[in-house]
Design an enzyme around this catalytic site. Structure first.
Site, PDB file in Angstrom:
ATOM      1  N   ILE A 149       0.860  -1.173   0.000  1.00 31.09           N
ATOM      2  CA  ILE A 149       0.000   0.000   0.000  1.00 31.09           C
ATOM      3  C   ILE A 149       0.903   1.231   0.000  1.00 31.09           C
ATOM      4  O   ILE A 149       2.073   1.167   0.372  1.00 31.09           O
ATOM      5  CB  ILE A 149      -0.980   0.025   1.196  1.00 31.09           C
ATOM      6  CG1 ILE A 149      -0.224  -0.055   2.529  1.00 31.09           C
ATOM      7  CG2 ILE A 149      -1.972  -1.119   1.087  1.00 31.09           C
ATOM      8  CD1 ILE A 149      -1.146   0.019   3.751  1.00 31.09           C
ATOM      9  N   ASP A 150       0.360   2.356  -0.432  1.00 36.48           N
ATOM     10  CA  ASP A 150       1.158   3.576  -0.560  1.00 36.48           C
ATOM     11  C   ASP A 150       1.720   4.018   0.786  1.00 36.48           C
ATOM     12  O   ASP A 150       1.167   3.714   1.843  1.00 36.48           O
ATOM     13  CB  ASP A 150       0.305   4.702  -1.141  1.00 36.48           C
ATOM     14  CG  ASP A 150      -0.156   4.420  -2.565  1.00 36.48           C
ATOM     15  OD1 ASP A 150       0.477   3.583  -3.224  1.00 36.48           O
ATOM     16  OD2 ASP A 150      -1.152   5.038  -2.989  1.00 36.48           O
ATOM     17  N   ARG A 151       2.779   4.799   0.723  1.00 33.20           N
ATOM     18  CA  ARG A 151       3.432   5.291   1.943  1.00 33.20           C
ATOM     19  C   ARG A 151       2.442   6.012   2.853  1.00 33.20           C
ATOM     20  O   ARG A 151       2.449   5.817   4.069  1.00 33.20           O
ATOM     21  CB  ARG A 151       4.576   6.237   1.565  1.00 33.20           C
ATOM     22  CG  ARG A 151       5.293   6.858   2.761  1.00 33.20           C
ATOM     23  CD  ARG A 151       6.539   7.607   2.339  1.00 33.20           C
ATOM     24  NE  ARG A 151       6.222   8.769   1.523  1.00 33.20           N
ATOM     25  CZ  ARG A 151       6.035   9.998   2.023  1.00 33.20           C
ATOM     26  NH1 ARG A 151       6.137  10.204   3.316  1.00 33.20           N
ATOM     27  NH2 ARG A 151       5.761  10.999   1.219  1.00 33.20           N
TER      28      ARG A 151
END
Length: 300
Positions: free
Chosen positions: A136-138
């Site tokens: 998942i994105d930062r």
């Protein structure tokens, strides 16, 4: 199918005369690479006696496999905070905080979730490579599923590829989404000249997001998202295309006045456990900044 750290299967009538390796490949989706690893050393037994996987079995045989293999870590471990939702011999389910990258990159070589997980395993004296099943994105918070061995990773990768894993996110978007539920089926590709930003593109990869409105506030809508595909920035790009970007997502049209990251949280994963076949469901609690955002919106 688990017994004393061994994976077991009792051959059925339909397995009569078939090679063990063919049964594992066709019935349990063992990859060719994993089968090759199992052939190295004494890792397979039938009725408590060593066997070759090329041997043909008979109904009633009890095939047992040692799936845990000694493998060194593939990234450095660090002693960092780690929120573990679940762990057994095959899986670790982590609740990733916003602002943390899942895996080391040239831009973020340390301080990642992977460094934290490997550091935790090293401290326990049970080192493993870091094998996230997805990322998942930062600045997206929530569930990350991590496989602790080749078998678990391969089994979950198969489920992911065949859309057998159910993934749900919650997000807060700008404005009022009128429809109670809907489907966004728009292809996504990389913006020309960019290494990060994506957009809706006829030449992009197929991407399908289902959504359901959970609550409406004076200036925002809380939505549950279900992913049919797993494209980079999929929910973020689809929300922008819907005309309702995620709050805080300034890369895709959102504003950061109320929240300093995209208001997106991976809150539920459900799938068949790779070793037992049992249907398992994991939930991640809301992060504090998302709770605070709801309070701000209610007060408007």
């Amino acid at each position: 199918m688990l017994k004393d750290d061994l994976w077991e299967y009792t051959l059925q009538i339909q397995d009569q005369g078939k090679k063990y390796q063919d049964i594992l490949a066709r019935k349990f989706h063992f990859s060719r690479n994993l089968l090759q690893k199992l052939k190295q050393g004494e890792r397979a037994w039938v009725n408590e006696e060593f066997t070759y996987l090329s041997t043909r079995g008979k109904a009633g045989d009890i095939l047992a496999l040692q799936l845990q293999m000694d493998e060194p870590p593939n990234i450095p471990g660090e002693h960092l905070p780690l929120d573990i939702l679940f762990e057994d011999d095959f899986l670790l389910i982590a609740n990733k905080p916003p602002g943390q990258v899942v895996h080391p990159t040239p831009r973020y070589p340390t301080g990642t979730l992977g460094n934290a997980v490997v550091g935790y395993w090293n401290l326990k004296g049970t080192p493993h490579p870091f094998r996230p099943v997805h990322r998942i994105d930062r600045n997206t918070s929530g569930i990350v599923v991590i496989a602790k061995n080749r078998f678990a990773h391969q089994q979950l990768a198969y489920q992911l590829e065949h859309k057998l894993i159910h993934k749900y996110y919650i997000g807060m978007v700008h404005g009022h989404v009128q429809e109670k539920r809907g489907v966004i089926d728009l292809p996504i590709g990389l913006v020309p000249g960019s290494f990060i930003q994506h957009n809706i593109s006829p030449d992009g990869l197929p991407a399908l997001t289902r959504y359901q409105v959970l609550a409406r506030y004076p200036q925002a809508t809380l939505i549950k998202f279900s992913l049919e595909t797993g494209r980079t920035h999929q929910i973020r790009v689809h929300c922008q295309a819907l005309g309702h970007p995620l709050i805080g997502d300034d890369l895709y049209g959102g504003e950061r006045l109320l929240m300093h990251r995209q208001a997106l949280h991976s809150f539920l994963y459900a799938f068949n456990h790779p070793a037992t076949g049992e249907w398992v469901i994991f939930r991640a609690p809301w992060p504090q900044d998302l709770i605070d955002l709801v309070a701000k919106l209610k007060g408007q």
